[in-house]
Write an enzyme that holds these catalytic residues in place. Structure first.
Site, short mmCIF file in Angstrom:
data_model
loop_
_atom_site.label_atom_id
_atom_site.label_comp_id
_atom_site.label_asym_id
_atom_site.label_seq_id
_atom_site.Cartn_x
_atom_site.Cartn_y
_atom_site.Cartn_z
N LYS A 35 105.21 58.97 37.86
CA LYS A 35 104.63 59.35 37.26
C LYS A 35 103.47 60.59 37.94
O LYS A 35 103.80 60.73 39.49
CB LYS A 35 103.24 57.99 36.76
CG LYS A 35 102.51 57.32 37.85
CD LYS A 35 102.04 55.91 37.79
CE LYS A 35 102.07 55.20 38.47
NZ LYS A 35 101.17 53.89 38.81
N TYR A 265 78.82 76.92 53.82
CA TYR A 265 77.69 76.94 52.71
C TYR A 265 77.43 75.45 54.02
O TYR A 265 77.27 74.60 53.72
CB TYR A 265 78.02 76.05 51.90
CG TYR A 265 78.89 77.37 50.81
CD1 TYR A 265 77.88 78.23 50.21
CD2 TYR A 265 79.85 77.43 50.09
CE1 TYR A 265 78.85 79.41 49.40
CE2 TYR A 265 80.72 78.39 49.81
CZ TYR A 265 80.05 79.64 49.35
OH TYR A 265 80.52 80.87 48.83
C1 LIG Z 1 101.94 53.08 39.79
C2 LIG Z 1 102.59 51.98 39.21
C3 LIG Z 1 102.84 51.01 40.38
C4 LIG Z 1 103.18 52.35 41.77
O1 LIG Z 1 102.35 51.52 43.00
P1 LIG Z 1 102.03 52.15 44.76
O2 LIG Z 1 101.51 51.76 44.37
O3 LIG Z 1 102.39 54.11 44.96
O4 LIG Z 1 103.35 51.41 44.80
C5 LIG Z 1 103.51 49.83 39.90
N1 LIG Z 1 103.42 49.54 38.99
C6 LIG Z 1 102.36 50.15 37.81
C7 LIG Z 1 103.06 49.41 36.70
C8 LIG Z 1 102.14 51.44 38.77
O5 LIG Z 1 101.83 51.22 37.47
#
Ligand SMILES: *Cc1c(COP(=O)(O)O)cnc(C)c1O
Length: 378
Positions: A35, A265
């Site tokens: 994702k 800055y």
């Molecule tokens: C993003 C996500 C993961 C992965 O989580 P990590 O902490 O990056 O391993 C697993 N399950 C779901 C439902 C997620 O949304």
């Protein structure tokens, strides 16, 4: 010449991290979570390193299309399921598996016209209170789904709220075991933290289903990108993970400061003594967090140094005092590694930089700006 900043995606590190996760969950199949454009790495750029996974899990239909476009014919899971009825047509067409977390999604399935029943993952809200059916309503949802001709196999899933810290997963795992007892189907429970910190093998789980549930499918994200889910309790190095992303740039100017001079800055940094600094072509518009204060670690020619002054949009400053060789010569500035692996092999963990900026490695990698060119390395 383009600005010297670039990101590198390390294919071999992705492979290594995937193998590391498999070691922690030897009986499970692995969803590589891609994702958010593979946590900022780029789905196309990360694909070669992750194609050894058993499936890809993501949120966005467009990202699912991209994974199919790369030639992936195996499982793809939509972690939030569909958002409208039309999405189910694409699920049918692209053969996507999808999460079902609410009644509306069951309604949509019931009115979906398809010849090919869908594989779904029914989500339990075990205490995170984001998505999923409550323990009281879970089995009714399962029964409803199971009666639909549009539905093929039903898998059971949940997502832990505290896998990375002391509360752990025991209570939510036990709840999942009780609610799903006797229901057929594969189980998917563990993110990176749960996979690495709360190992449960199928043999542990058999015989005591109230206490433990083996994950048939684990869902690692952050670990495959080489960042520790529970930093600073453990570092990526502690977990045997390698950085999959390097953000590097170069020094494009130097300044010799006398005591009392300020940098950047707001003049937030004032030199206590004479100081040589390098100006790096990297700023918050590249995704480097503005919240990182003076003293944030950085590698110059692979040697640890620190930032000085405020991060600006396109530039930041680093201390070169102890680095005689570093600077700008003949048009080529010294290499600066903002996170990841330097040319000499030294590593600066993204988690250290994130912590200095008051955030987590996840946010930094996801925030890599589109203007930063990305190259793929072996
Ligand atoms: C993003 C996500 C993961 C992965 O989580 P990590 O902490 O990056 O391993 C697993 N399950 C779901 C439902 C997620 O949304």
């Amino acid at each position: 010449m383009p600005r010297p900043i670039h990101a590198t995606i390390h294919t071999e590190a992705l492979r290594h991290n995937l193998a590391r996760v498999r070691l922690a969950a030897p009986d499970a199949r692995v969803w590589a979570i891609v994702k958010a454009n593979a946590y900022g790495h780029g789905i196309e750029q990360a694909f070669e390193g992750l194609r050894g996974a058993d499936g890809f899990a993501l949120l966005d239909l467009e990202e699912a299309r991209r994974v199919r476009h790369l030639g992936w014919r195996g499982p793809i899971l939509l972690l939030e399921g569909v958002f409208e009825l039309r999405d189910l047509e694409l699920c049918s067409r692209l053969d996507l598996w999808h999460t079902v977390h609410c009644d509306q999604q069951i309604d949509m399935l019931a009115s979906h016209k398809t010849n090919v029943p869908h594989r779904v993952f029914l989500k339990l809200n075990a205490g995170m209170n984001r998505l999923g059916f409550t323990p009281q309503r879970y089995r009714a949802a399962w029964t409803r789904l199971n009666a639909l001709p549009q539905v093929d196999e039903i898998s059971l899933m949940t997502h832990f709220s505290d896998a990375d810290s002391a509360p752990g997963v025991a209570a939510q795992m036990a709840l999942f075991a009780i609610v799903t007892r006797d229901l057929p189907g594969e189980r998917s429970l563990s993110n990176s933290a749960a996979t690495l910190r709360h190992r449960v093998s199928a043999s542990d789980a058999s015989g005591q289903p109230d206490a433990l549930v083996a994950s048939d499918w684990v869902r690692p994200g952050i670990a495959i990108y080489g960042s520790a889910p529970d930093f600073p309790e453990h570092s990526a190095h502690d977990w045997g993970l390698q950085p999959a992303m390097t953000l590097a740039s170069k020094i494009i100017a130097t300044q010799d400061l006398v005591a009392g001079s300020s940098v950047g800055y707001g003049s937030t940094f004032v030199a206590q003594q004479a100081l040589r600094i390098g100006i790096v072509a990297c700023g918050y518009a590249d995704g480097y967090p503005r919240a990182c204060p003076s003293g944030t670690p950085v590698l110059v020619n692979g040697v640890r140094s620190r930032t000085v002054g405020r991060v600006s949009m396109d530039m930041l400053a680093v201390d070169l005092t102890a680095l005689d060789q570093a600077g700008v010569g003949a048009g080529f500035g010294s290499e600066v590694t903002l996170w990841g692996r330097a040319s000499n092999g030294s590593v600066l963990g993204i988690d250290e930089v994130a912590r200095s900026g008051g955030t987590i490695g996840y946010e930094l990698m996801c925030a890599l700006a589109p203007r930063v060119p990305v190259q793929v390395a072996d």
